[in-house]
Design a protein around this motif. Structure first.
Motif, short mmCIF file in Angstrom:
data_model
loop_
_atom_site.label_atom_id
_atom_site.label_comp_id
_atom_site.label_asym_id
_atom_site.label_seq_id
_atom_site.Cartn_x
_atom_site.Cartn_y
_atom_site.Cartn_z
N ASP A 187 0.83 -1.21 0.00
CA ASP A 187 0.00 0.00 0.00
C ASP A 187 0.86 1.26 0.00
O ASP A 187 0.60 2.20 -0.74
N LEU A 188 1.90 1.28 0.85
CA LEU A 188 2.75 2.47 0.90
C LEU A 188 3.47 2.67 -0.44
O LEU A 188 3.59 3.79 -0.92
N ASN A 189 3.92 1.57 -1.03
CA ASN A 189 4.58 1.68 -2.33
C ASN A 189 3.63 2.25 -3.38
O ASN A 189 4.00 3.13 -4.16
N ASN A 190 2.38 1.79 -3.37
CA ASN A 190 1.38 2.34 -4.29
C ASN A 190 1.13 3.82 -4.02
O ASN A 190 1.00 4.62 -4.94
N PHE A 191 1.07 4.16 -2.74
CA PHE A 191 0.88 5.56 -2.35
C PHE A 191 2.02 6.42 -2.90
O PHE A 191 1.79 7.47 -3.49
N LEU A 192 3.25 5.95 -2.73
CA LEU A 192 4.41 6.73 -3.18
C LEU A 192 4.43 6.84 -4.71
O LEU A 192 4.72 7.91 -5.26
N ASN A 193 4.11 5.75 -5.40
CA ASN A 193 4.07 5.81 -6.87
C ASN A 193 3.03 6.81 -7.35
O ASN A 193 3.28 7.58 -8.29
N ALA A 194 1.87 6.78 -6.72
CA ALA A 194 0.79 7.69 -7.13
C ALA A 194 1.18 9.14 -6.91
O ALA A 194 0.67 10.04 -7.58
N ARG A 195 2.11 9.37 -6.01
CA ARG A 195 2.50 10.75 -5.68
C ARG A 195 3.48 11.35 -6.69
O ARG A 195 4.18 12.32 -6.39
N GLU A 196 3.50 10.80 -7.92
CA GLU A 196 4.15 11.52 -9.02
C GLU A 196 3.39 12.83 -9.23
O GLU A 196 3.74 13.66 -10.06
N GLU A 197 2.30 12.97 -8.47
CA GLU A 197 1.54 14.23 -8.43
C GLU A 197 2.35 15.37 -7.83
O GLU A 197 2.03 16.54 -8.00
N ILE A 198 3.45 15.01 -7.10
CA ILE A 198 4.28 16.03 -6.45
C ILE A 198 5.42 16.43 -7.39
O ILE A 198 6.05 15.57 -8.01
N VAL A 199 5.67 17.73 -7.50
CA VAL A 199 6.76 18.20 -8.36
C VAL A 199 8.11 17.73 -7.82
O VAL A 199 8.26 17.52 -6.60
N PRO A 200 9.11 17.56 -8.70
CA PRO A 200 10.46 17.29 -8.19
C PRO A 200 10.86 18.40 -7.23
O PRO A 200 10.66 19.58 -7.52
N GLY A 201 11.40 18.02 -6.09
CA GLY A 201 11.75 19.02 -5.07
C GLY A 201 10.63 19.27 -4.07
O GLY A 201 10.85 19.87 -3.03
N GLY A 202 9.44 18.80 -4.40
CA GLY A 202 8.30 18.98 -3.50
C GLY A 202 8.42 18.10 -2.27
O GLY A 202 9.18 17.13 -2.25
N MET A 203 7.69 18.44 -1.23
CA MET A 203 7.83 17.77 0.07
C MET A 203 6.61 16.92 0.40
O MET A 203 5.47 17.31 0.11
N LEU A 204 6.88 15.79 1.05
CA LEU A 204 5.82 14.91 1.54
C LEU A 204 6.09 14.65 3.02
O LEU A 204 7.15 14.12 3.38
N ILE A 205 5.14 15.05 3.86
CA ILE A 205 5.31 14.91 5.30
C ILE A 205 4.28 13.92 5.84
O ILE A 205 3.09 14.09 5.59
N VAL A 206 4.76 12.93 6.53
CA VAL A 206 3.87 11.87 7.03
C VAL A 206 3.98 11.78 8.55
O VAL A 206 5.09 11.79 9.10
#
Lengths: 354, 354
Positions: A187-206
């Motif tokens: 699930d986490l891997n799918n979540f991360l793949n789907a987050r190609e929605e984030i620009v390069p350099g963009g931040m993801l905080i969990v």
């Protein structure tokens, strides 16, 4: 009362007697690592100079509002430091959750004085819900412990991971734990793949419920709680109120991964760098001298947990279960729960998209 | 039954006996003018190559889905003709309506096979609800006839526009009509100013109830309907069920502007070019040979209109009013309504942002 209370409080009732500090507020090291790594130059290169934020698994507020505002404040501060003479970009904030989430309540409780344009985005965050490279700073608070589904092997009588007489991996066999772990990792891997929605350099905080690597979940208050649910249900099946098969067919779809497992998935996935990682105590004010009222506690946990049970059991069974839990089970283990390990049961991660 | 039925059907019940064709479907000239003027080159210049569409006043579907899909089809066709060898951009569609709109229903009825990322945006379209230059193609269907508020002068006993004994400008004095017209013109101007959200070259497509310039609204079926509401309420006040003051204090917040007035506001505003403008018959299948069932008609109009009344009158009064309308008033005027002018009572506009 550990991560679960924090979760409950965060998602449902900040005004309750058990208060929690939302999002980044509690941890200045964490805040700093977001601030340091934020590359506002690349973020503000969009043609319309809008900075887009998102919360994955926002629920109905109000915690999503305070934690997103806290993120916006960091972005603004960084922007001002890098471009003191340029006008501040506009902010657009997307609130994501399942289509079954109550977006009407969310929309009607948006802060009237907000400094951003708000939008709701329905859909599972295990798949794509935004255009590619359309987000700059995103967060997910107390949502990534939800599994997309219960592993099939847990209810397969022929599987070594058959979770007979149990409803969670707390106190269950290694095979059960492995089935949970693998489902969560996928699930986490799918979540991360789907987050190609984030620009390069963009931040993801969990931020999510967690546990030190190697510690059994049964040592946590939540583990004791889940076992209490379990024995309550089994007792009800012995009294003939529900069948044993019904209990065997039910498993809680939540997994509190330790940081080592989270980091391993991120590294294998390869789309993000880990800029900060850590474990914290989500409720440091709950010392040995502070006691939680048991009735209040059950009220708090019922709201977010009830849905898992009502999807599987009739409402009157769920009512009976919570009643039995309060009257017969919790009194026997509540002291133990209050003394259980609670020091590092919330993990945080600051990731940057490569 | 004219624009109102079309509106009712469009917004609430496409499966009903009175069907309507959504959005651009009905008018190929209209479709062509959007296609011709669309500058996909400028639209796809955004850094992430996403094309963003929005519907202002979307209600709960399903018409917003069909009309937006129709817009996406036009954009795709144009894109393919201009860039046959480039990958198609992604589409993001924003559904806007008041925060009181039922977004939960909207989100749960989104087409499962949609080719776009969906988001809901709560807020009044008379003000800003999106970042600057963040939208490329937007529409507003049957929403811009709603006034942001009833003109104060209509309920001011000392004003020449005091609308005593009436609830709309149909059959009212010139001063009343002027008060409605000015309120609507200011609302449209605010709407256009707020749409700095649209990129230069972006398109704004409007469909709304209308009337040929110079024609009195009392010649339309809706005008006759509103007068029937009016006389029903007055009759109820004579029977002492409600007070005369209550009727005097109530006015329908809707204005079906003729195209000349729409064009005048757009020109004075100065932010958009008018690329197409016209009047159509929204329900050409309602010929003299096709008759609408009166009970069915009341059921259809009640859903979208009821809210205007319940904001002002208690529910039981509104129930009684619709009952009286059906039993006592409509039978006397229904033939007249069916014969009323219906040829050009829907206007459409294709605007391009300068």
């Amino acid at each position: 009362m550990e991560a679960l209370v924090r979760e409950t409080v965060l998602k449902n009732d900040v005004e309750g007697p058990i208060r929690a500090i939302g999002g980044l507020g509690a941890n200045s090291y964490f805040k700093n690592s977001v601030y340091q790594k934020l590359d506002v130059k690349s973020l503000s290169s969009a043609s319309n100079r809008t900075i887009c934020l998102a919360d994955f698994g926002c629920a109905v507020g109000p915690n999503t509002f305070t934690s997103l505002q806290s993120l916006i404040d960091i972005v603004k501060k960084k922007y001002l430091s890098q471009f003191p003479n340029e006008p501040m970009p506009e902010f657009q904030v997307f609130f994501n959750d399942q289509p079954s989430n109550d977006f009407n309540t969310l929309f009607r409780s948006l802060p009237p004085d907000r400094e951003y344009f708000a939008a709701g985005v329905p859909g599972s965050f295990h798949g794509r819900v935004f255009p590619k490279s359309s987000l700059h700073v995103v967060q997910s608070n107390y949502a990534l412990h939800w599994l997309s589904k219960v592993p099939e092997s847990l209810v397969d009588k022929n599987s070594p991971a058959w979770n007979k007489g149990k409803i969670h991996y707390a106190g269950a066999s290694d095979e059960v734990l492995k089935a949970y772990r693998e489902r969560w990792a996928e699930d986490l891997n799918n979540f991360l793949n789907a987050r190609e929605e984030i620009v390069p350099g963009g931040m993801l905080i969990v931020i999510m419920p967690s546990i030190p690597d190697g510690m059994p979940y049964s040592e946590l208050a939540n583990g004791i709680l889940y076992s209490s649910f379990e024995s309550t249900l089994l007792h009800m099946s012995k009294r003939g109120i529900i069948s044993e098969d019904q209990v065997d067919a039910f498993n809680l779809p939540i997994y509190a991964a330790p940081p080592g497992e989270f980091a391993a998935v991120v590294e294998k996935n390869g789309c993000f760098d880990i800029e900060a990682i850590g474990l914290t105590n989500p409720a440091p004010w709950l010392t040995d001298d502070v006691h939680v009222d048991m009735k209040e506690y059950v009220r708090h946990i019922r709201a977010p947990m009830e849905g898992m049970f009502t999807k599987h059991f009739p409402n009157e069974i769920v009512d009976e279960m919570f009643e039995q839990l309060l009257v017969n089970k919790l009194p026997k283990v509540f002291d133990k729960m209050e003394r259980a390990y609670k020091d590092k049961i919330q993990s945080y991660y600051v990731l940057q998209r490569k």
